[in-house]
Design a protein around this motif. Structure first.
Motif, PDB file in Angstrom:
ATOM      1  N   THR A 294     -37.132  73.050 -35.426  1.00  0.00           N
ATOM      2  CA  THR A 294     -36.107  73.369 -34.419  1.00  0.00           C
ATOM      3  C   THR A 294     -35.750  74.841 -34.445  1.00  0.00           C
ATOM      4  O   THR A 294     -35.196  75.380 -33.490  1.00  0.00           O
ATOM      5  N   GLY A 295     -35.989  75.504 -35.587  1.00  0.00           N
ATOM      6  CA  GLY A 295     -35.717  76.926 -35.692  1.00  0.00           C
ATOM      7  C   GLY A 295     -34.272  77.260 -36.007  1.00  0.00           C
ATOM      8  O   GLY A 295     -33.932  78.434 -36.161  1.00  0.00           O
ATOM      9  N   VAL A 296     -33.410  76.282 -36.113  1.00  0.00           N
ATOM     10  CA  VAL A 296     -31.994  76.571 -36.414  1.00  0.00           C
ATOM     11  C   VAL A 296     -31.568  75.981 -37.755  1.00  0.00           C
ATOM     12  O   VAL A 296     -30.385  75.980 -38.098  1.00  0.00           O
ATOM     13  N   LEU A 297     -32.524  75.462 -38.517  1.00  0.00           N
ATOM     14  CA  LEU A 297     -32.180  74.827 -39.813  1.00  0.00           C
ATOM     15  C   LEU A 297     -31.778  75.906 -40.817  1.00  0.00           C
ATOM     16  O   LEU A 297     -32.542  76.825 -41.097  1.00  0.00           O
ATOM     17  N   ARG A 298     -30.546  75.806 -41.335  1.00  0.00           N
ATOM     18  CA  ARG A 298     -30.063  76.776 -42.326  1.00  0.00           C
ATOM     19  C   ARG A 298     -30.192  76.236 -43.746  1.00  0.00           C
ATOM     20  O   ARG A 298     -30.605  76.930 -44.657  1.00  0.00           O
ATOM     21  N   ASP A 299     -29.857  74.965 -43.924  1.00  0.00           N
ATOM     22  CA  ASP A 299     -29.871  74.382 -45.279  1.00  0.00           C
ATOM     23  C   ASP A 299     -30.133  72.884 -45.155  1.00  0.00           C
ATOM     24  O   ASP A 299     -29.791  72.265 -44.142  1.00  0.00           O
TER      25      ASP A 299
END
Lengths: 318, 265
Positions: A294-299
């Protein structure tokens, strides 16, 4: 391996009378324990759990010779508990979390000395065991305090010491950490873990605090409505009841559409969609890969199945 | 059967346990002394109305009867709280069953220790006050002293046996208040605690003294001490009641254990 506890078809019925008219009462037999088969080997640490009224304490009382079974066979340390209760008492130690075996009016030290005489323990053995308990359970600050003045945590440490001073082959613990604060619980658990690690004492632990079980017992017996519904390891319990891992994903921005992967169910959404929690039936690789795309995964965090949840589900399904 | 050292340790524990309540001991002894004065003047009035001697008891004998029986009250624990029944009701009795000593003998040993402490305090205080205030009867025979000591021990055994049997009713009733009310009534009227039983009209005295256990708790030791009646017959009567009461307590305990439901899970 030799069994120190063996039951076959162990039953206990209580008769309850109910009104059936102005003067009539009918008798109903209620099975508190309904055919329990159990074999516990020497040195085992066994967790014995179940919901309220499941028959845990009743089983323990039959194993210790306090209650007469209504049926079945039971042997503990080679004795039949009820007819040979006095002889069995030498080989077992018992802690009931809500009862006290200490002399309420006497200092702890005098209670221990009295127990030495009652169990006829040689002075050197008594001194060695007491020294170990004093050191591990930190009894010294309140050893000369009358039991009635002890806090619950101090009294429970005294109770466990009292149950072990005669070197029992089996230690029965019925909710030993009930009502204790976190520090006292940790102290009691650490001590019991050490008792179990020595391997010379079989421990049967009944509790509602599943952290006790996780910390101390490899084997878990779950009883419900007087019957054994699980007898095995904790891992086996998770497998049997389909315990699910969880993946918690923190995102930089909410997704338009949640990631969908077979075998992963979106369980909750928090922070306006910035935190997603999935429950998994399979390894988390595919879900994590999909989230990464998704490209927005932070943790991302993987949570192992929780015993509390498994047991709660087990109790609810009764 | 555990060796005597085990029971001796329990006796000492019973002594120690009760010795921790010193203020309660003083309060109890004071109450015994106050009632001692009340009973003495009542008895003296009754004796005066009867011409100076009441049913064979003159003033020194009556004073002895009153003050020593006031001392015995706490020693034999005839009206003490129903501790065992309370332990069954709350479930704490479970720990009594988990020790390698028979619960009845365990409780008896502790009770003997309690009686030892009561003898040194609750017995001595009223007897000393009674002796100073009224003068007590001095036995004519030296053998009366050991006979009284034996009689006191037998009184303790009879009282313990009867009370424990009564307490065991809690296994069936779950509350012992009703039986305890009956106990207080009968033990008050028929033990000799209020008045010497020989003042009752014939044929009640012999029936009550020999045919019921209550007189073996107070009346018999008092008669042994004031040398009224045959001491051997009194001691044998007490021994017979002890031989009935203690096995009865053991038997009822055993039956009660089969009924036991430990309260509260």
């Amino acid at each position: 391996m030799s069994a120190v506890i063996e039951t076959r078809g162990l039953r206990k019925e209580f008769v309850v009378r109910k009104r059936a008219g102005r003067f009539r009462r009918t008798r109903h037999a209620i099975a508190a324990v309904d055919g329990v088969d159990l074999r516990v080997e020497a040195g085992e640490m066994l967790g014995y759990i179940g919901p309220n009224g499941a028959g845990k304490s009743t089983t323990l009382k039959m194993l210790t010779g306090v209650l007469h079974p209504s049926g079945g066979d039971v042997r503990v340390c080679g004795f039949e508990p009820v007819p040979q209760r006095v002889r069995l008492a030498r080989g077992i130690g018992v802690v009931f979390g809500q009862r006290s075996q200490l002399w309420w009016d006497l200092p702890l030290r005098e209670s221990f000395d009295l127990l030495r005489h009652i169990y006829r323990v040689p002075p050197s053995e008594h001194a060695a065991r007491l020294a170990r308990c004093r050191s591990m359970l930190e009894l010294d600050p309140f050893l000369d305090t009358p039991v009635r003045q002890l806090s619950l945590g101090q009294r429970m440490r005294g109770e466990i010491t009292a149950a072990l001073l005669h070197g029992p082959a089996v230690l029965f613990l019925d909710e030993p950490t009930i009502g204790l604060d976190v520090v006292s619980k940790q102290s009691v658990r650490a001590f019991l873990a050490e008792v179990g690690a020595r391997g010379d004492t079989t421990v049967v632990l009944t509790t509602h605090d599943l952290a006790d079980i996780q910390r101390l017992c490899e084997r878990l017996v779950v009883i419900d409505h007087g019957r054994v519904v699980h007898d095995g390891t904790l891992a086996a319990l998770h497998a049997r009841y389909g315990s699910r891992r969880r993946v918690v994903a923190d995102l930089d921005a909410p997704l338009d559409r949640p990631v969908a992967v077979p075998g992963a169910d979106l369980e909750s959404t928090e922070g306006g969609g910035a935190r997603l929690t999935y429950a998994l039936d399979q390894p988390p690789g595919a879900l994590i890969a999909a989230l990464a795309q998704t490209g927005v995964l932070r943790d991302v965090k993987i949570e192992e199945p929780d015993i509390e949840e498994v047991v709660a589900r087990l109790y609810k399904d009764r | 059967m555990p060796p005597l050292t085990v029971y001796w340790a329990l006796v000492r524990a019973g002594f120690r346990r009760y010795s921790t309540y010193r203020q309660a001991t003083v309060a109890g002894a004071t109450t015994n002394v106050m009632f001692g004065f009340l009973r003495t003047y009542g008895m003296f009035a009754a004796a005066a109305a009867a011409g100076g001697v009441l049913a064979g008891y003159d003033r020194p004998r009556l004073a002895t009867f009153v003050w020593v029986s006031q001392g015995m009250l706490a020693t034999i624990n005839i009206w003490g709280p129903p501790e065992y029944a309370e332990r069954v009701r709350t479930g704490d009795a479970v720990t009594d069953l988990l020790r390698p000593v028979h619960p009845v003998w365990q409780l008896l040993a502790v009770d003997l220790g309690r009686a030892g402490f009561a003898l040194l305090t609750r017995f001595v205080a009223p007897v000393v006050v009674g002796a100073l205030a009224f003068g007590l009867y001095a036995p004519a025979r030296w053998s009366t002293y050991p006979a009284f000591a034996l009689s006191l021990v037998l009184a303790l055994l009879v009282t313990f046996g009867c009370r424990h049997a009564l307490f065991c009713s809690v296994h069936w009733l779950l509350d012992v208040r009703g039986p305890m009310t009956a106990w207080v009534l009968f033990s008050t009227l028929l033990s000799g605690m209020v008045f010497p039983l020989w003042i009752l009209p014939e044929p009640l005295p012999a029936l009550v003294v020999y045919g019921m256990p209550f007189a073996s708790m107070v009346q018999a030791p008092m008669d042994v001490l004031v040398e009224r009646g045959d001491p051997l017959r009194l001691l044998l009567t007490q021994a017979a009641w002890a031989a009935v009461a203690l096995p009865a307590a053991v038997l009822i305990q055993r039956r009660g254990e089969r009924k036991m439901v430990i309260q509260g899970g």
